[in-house]
Every structure is written in structure tokens, then in C-alpha cells.
Design a protein around this motif. Structure first.
Motif, short mmCIF file in Angstrom:
data_model
loop_
_atom_site.label_atom_id
_atom_site.label_comp_id
_atom_site.label_asym_id
_atom_site.label_seq_id
_atom_site.Cartn_x
_atom_site.Cartn_y
_atom_site.Cartn_z
N LEU A 287 1.24 -1.22 -0.48
CA LEU A 287 -0.16 -0.24 -0.33
C LEU A 287 0.64 1.28 0.25
O LEU A 287 1.64 1.45 0.80
CB LEU A 287 -1.27 0.11 1.53
N SER A 288 0.65 2.11 -1.19
CA SER A 288 0.93 3.17 -1.49
C SER A 288 0.98 4.13 -0.11
O SER A 288 -0.37 4.17 0.45
CB SER A 288 1.08 3.95 -2.59
N PRO A 289 1.72 5.17 1.00
CA PRO A 289 1.53 5.80 1.86
C PRO A 289 0.89 7.40 1.04
O PRO A 289 0.17 7.85 1.76
CB PRO A 289 3.01 7.14 2.00
N PRO B 281 0.14 8.07 7.33
CA PRO B 281 0.50 7.49 6.32
C PRO B 281 2.39 6.61 6.56
O PRO B 281 2.40 6.22 6.03
CB PRO B 281 1.73 9.33 5.82
N ALA B 282 2.82 7.18 7.55
CA ALA B 282 3.66 6.39 8.35
C ALA B 282 3.75 4.53 8.78
O ALA B 282 4.57 3.68 8.99
CB ALA B 282 4.00 6.50 9.96
N LEU B 283 2.06 3.95 8.57
CA LEU B 283 1.72 3.20 8.74
C LEU B 283 2.47 2.06 7.39
O LEU B 283 2.18 2.58 6.19
CB LEU B 283 0.69 2.31 9.38
N LYS B 284 3.01 0.73 8.30
CA LYS B 284 3.42 -0.26 6.15
C LYS B 284 2.27 -0.88 6.04
O LYS B 284 2.06 -1.70 7.19
CB LYS B 284 4.96 -0.51 6.73
N GLY B 285 1.81 -1.31 5.26
CA GLY B 285 0.22 -1.99 4.72
C GLY B 285 0.45 -3.00 3.52
O GLY B 285 1.12 -2.35 2.87
N ARG B 286 0.02 -3.79 3.53
CA ARG B 286 -0.34 -4.55 2.01
C ARG B 286 -1.89 -4.65 1.55
O ARG B 286 -2.60 -4.73 3.03
CB ARG B 286 0.31 -5.78 2.31
N TYR B 287 -1.90 -5.12 0.76
CA TYR B 287 -3.22 -5.75 0.45
C TYR B 287 -3.50 -6.68 -0.49
O TYR B 287 -2.56 -7.35 -0.84
CB TYR B 287 -4.10 -4.35 -0.53
N ALA B 288 -4.72 -6.95 -0.64
CA ALA B 288 -5.18 -8.58 -1.69
C ALA B 288 -6.41 -8.49 -1.76
O ALA B 288 -7.82 -7.79 -1.26
CB ALA B 288 -4.89 -10.03 -1.16
#
Length: 312
Positions: A36-38, A48-55
Motif C-alpha cells: 500500500l502506498s503512503p 502515512p507512517a504505517l506500512k501495509g499490504r492489500y489483496a
């Protein structure tokens, strides 16, 4: 013109576990996935500092009623709990049609979800009757699965064991206001009833007998998937409002948004704001699962977040 609900976004605690669950429980498959983009943070209202992924998951390639799972490096709190069950407002559940509600319930529990009871029978209308089961995924996100006992031909054939998303349910304290908002977006009332029957407490898994006002709306009167549903618990007027507006954001756990496609984002934003929606943010970016888009997010009458996108 705005579409029906094209996708819902779920905040989950463990992306791989959630993907495996929806694959095994509902037969959904991962279509796209990634980081996931900031740049999404202003739209989705998270740090926005959180790092995440999606599906992005779906049971078929129709592009209808998909599920977008998002997980972050610091999972948050569950949106729904015993304290806000009867007076909370915001996205509450997802509803899916299946060939056999009992078999789907059993698949959900076998895959790591939970269910309080076997499917209940209830008559939606004179023409339609269903078997309905309320279940939870491993994160406690509510899944309502149903199969037709009567009237399935009115909604057309089912091509997979479990359908694309049929309905997203919104808990509200003002049914009339919410219905008017979605009617202005092109949804039409499919049914409008006060539900008050002996099996309702068992069906909903509540700790007391309840009555609910339930309204189901269909897009343009004929697009079966991607409907919206409003419900309110009656006889709970003494409880203070408990809106999820400020907590229904990543990385918290639950349904955080619904996505609608637009053919003219400027015009549709004007329509939404004329109906009382408040603009959160607008951007042009690669929207997870949809590609490069002009995107805006707004808050609806119950604080529910709508993601409106116009593909390039």
C-alpha cells in the motif's frame, strides 16, 4: 453516474490468514496483491507512517462485488463489540448468496471462522424465503450467508458456490435519512420491513429479543449484486449514539469503506455533497485493485466512508 458497490475494504489483522480464510470458506481467489502506498493515507484517513499490504479477492472475473483486504504492521482495534451492538452506526456486515447456507456456514467454521447457530428460515416477502446464517470471519467481521428456499429465480442464476458481494449492511440510527441518501445516488428500495419474528434473536445472535427496521436497496432497480442495506434496532432510543466514524479507519479491524465507480467524478462529488456527504480527500493515483484512477473519499450520513473512483 455512480455504480453499485464494486468492492468493500476490510481491515484485517493478518493478510495471509484472511486470504486463506476467504479462499477456503467462500471460494474467493486472490486477483491482485501488493504493498500500500503512503499516498493513500489522506484518502483512507490513516497515519502515512504505517506500512501495509492489500489483496483483492473475488469468486469470478466479473469485476462485481469484490473484497479488498488490507493489513498493516500495527493492527488496531475491532470496530464492533458488545458495547456498541445496539447503538453503533456504520458498516456492519457483508451479505452473500450461496447454494446451500448450511454447507457455507460449515465451510466458514472449518476455515477458522465462527457461527452461533445453523441457518434460520425467514420469509423476506410473499415471493421470497431464505435460509440465513450470521457468521464471523477470524477477525470477527460479520458475514451473512443465505440460500433461497423460494424466489431465487427472481435474482437470476448463481454461477459459483458463493456469490460476489450481494449487500453491504449499514447500521443506522435514522433509517429514513440513510435511505433518502442512497436513493439520491440511484438506488431503489427492494424491500422495506420491520422484522419481528421469534427466530430473529437466534438469527442475529443478540442477547435479548429484538425488532429491527430493515431496508434493502438495489442499484437502478436491476443490478442485483452490490446492494446497500440499512437497519436499525428498534426500542433502543434510550441508548446514546455510538458512531464508528472516527474509528472505522486503518489499521482498525472491520469494514472500513465501500467503493463505487464513477463516470464523471466532478459531477458525482457535487451530487454526494449536495446530499450531505462530506469530502475527506481527493487524489489521482494507482488505486489498489483498480489501477490508475481519479479517486475521492467521502463520509455518508452514518459516517460510513465511500471511495468513489473514475478509472483512467
Amino acid at each position: 453516474m455512480l455504480s453499485e458497490v464494486k468492492a468493500v475494504t476490510l481491515g484485517v489483522s493478518d493478510l495471509q490468514r484472511a486470504c486463506t480464510f476467504y479462499q477456503n470458506a467462500l471460494g474467493y481467489q486472490v486477483q491482485t496483491q501488493g504493498e500500500l502506498s503512503p499516498a493513500l493515507a489522506p484518502l483512507w484517513r490513516h497515519d502515512p507512517a504505517l506500512k501495509g499490504r492489500y489483496a483483492m479477492l473475488a469468486p469470478d472475473d466479473s469485476g462485481l462485488g469484490r473484497i479488498r483486504l488490507v493489513a498493516f504492521d500495527a493492527p488496531g482495534q475491532r470496530l464492533w463489540n458488545a458495547d456498541n451492538l445496539y447503538n453503533g452506526s456504520g458498516y456492519y456486515a457483508m451479505n452473500f448468496r450461496c447454494r446451500d447456507a448450511l454447507a457455507t456456514m460449515q465451510a466458514i467454521t472449518a476455515a477458522g471462522g465462527s457461527s452461533a447457530h445453523e441457518p434460520s428460515y425467514w420469509e423476506v416477502s410473499d415471493e421470497v424465503a431464505v435460509r440465513d446464517s450470521i457468521n464471523d470471519d477470524p477477525d470477527g467481521i460479520r458475514l451473512d450467508v443465505f440460500s433461497y428456499e423460494r424466489g431465487g429465480e427472481l435474482r437470476g442464476p448463481l454461477h459459483t458456490e458463493v456469490s460476489v458481494l450481494q449487500t453491504i449492511a449499514i447500521a443506522t440510527r435514522d433509517v429514513a435519512r440513510s435511505v433518502a441518501f442512497y436513493k439520491a445516488l440511484g438506488f431503489q428500495v427492494l424491500f422495506d420491513r420491520v422484522l419481528d419474528f421469534p427466530e430473529l434473536q437466534t438469527l442475529l445472535g443478540t442477547d435479548r429479543p429484538v425488532r429491527i427496521h430493515n431496508v434493502n436497496l438495489i442499484k437502478d432497480g436491476h443490478i442485483v449484486p452490490g446492494r446497500v442495506e440499512m437497519f436499525a434496532y428498534l426500542d433502543m432510543q434510550h441508548l446514546p449514539d455510538a458512531p464508528l466514524r472516527e474509528v472505522a479507519v486503518p489499521p482498525n479491524i472491520g469494514i472500513v469503506s465501500a467503493s463505487l465507480a464513477s463516470t464523471d467524478l466532478d459531477a458525482d462529488l457535487a451530487l454526494l455533497q449536495a446530499q450531505g456527504a462530506s469530502l475527506v480527500a481527493r487524489a489521482t493515483l494507482a488505486l489498489p485493485g483498480f489501477g490508475q484512477c481519479d479517486v475521492a473519499t467521502v463520509l455518508g450520513p452514518d459516517g460510513e466512508q465511500l471511495e468513489v473512483f473514475q478509472p483512467h
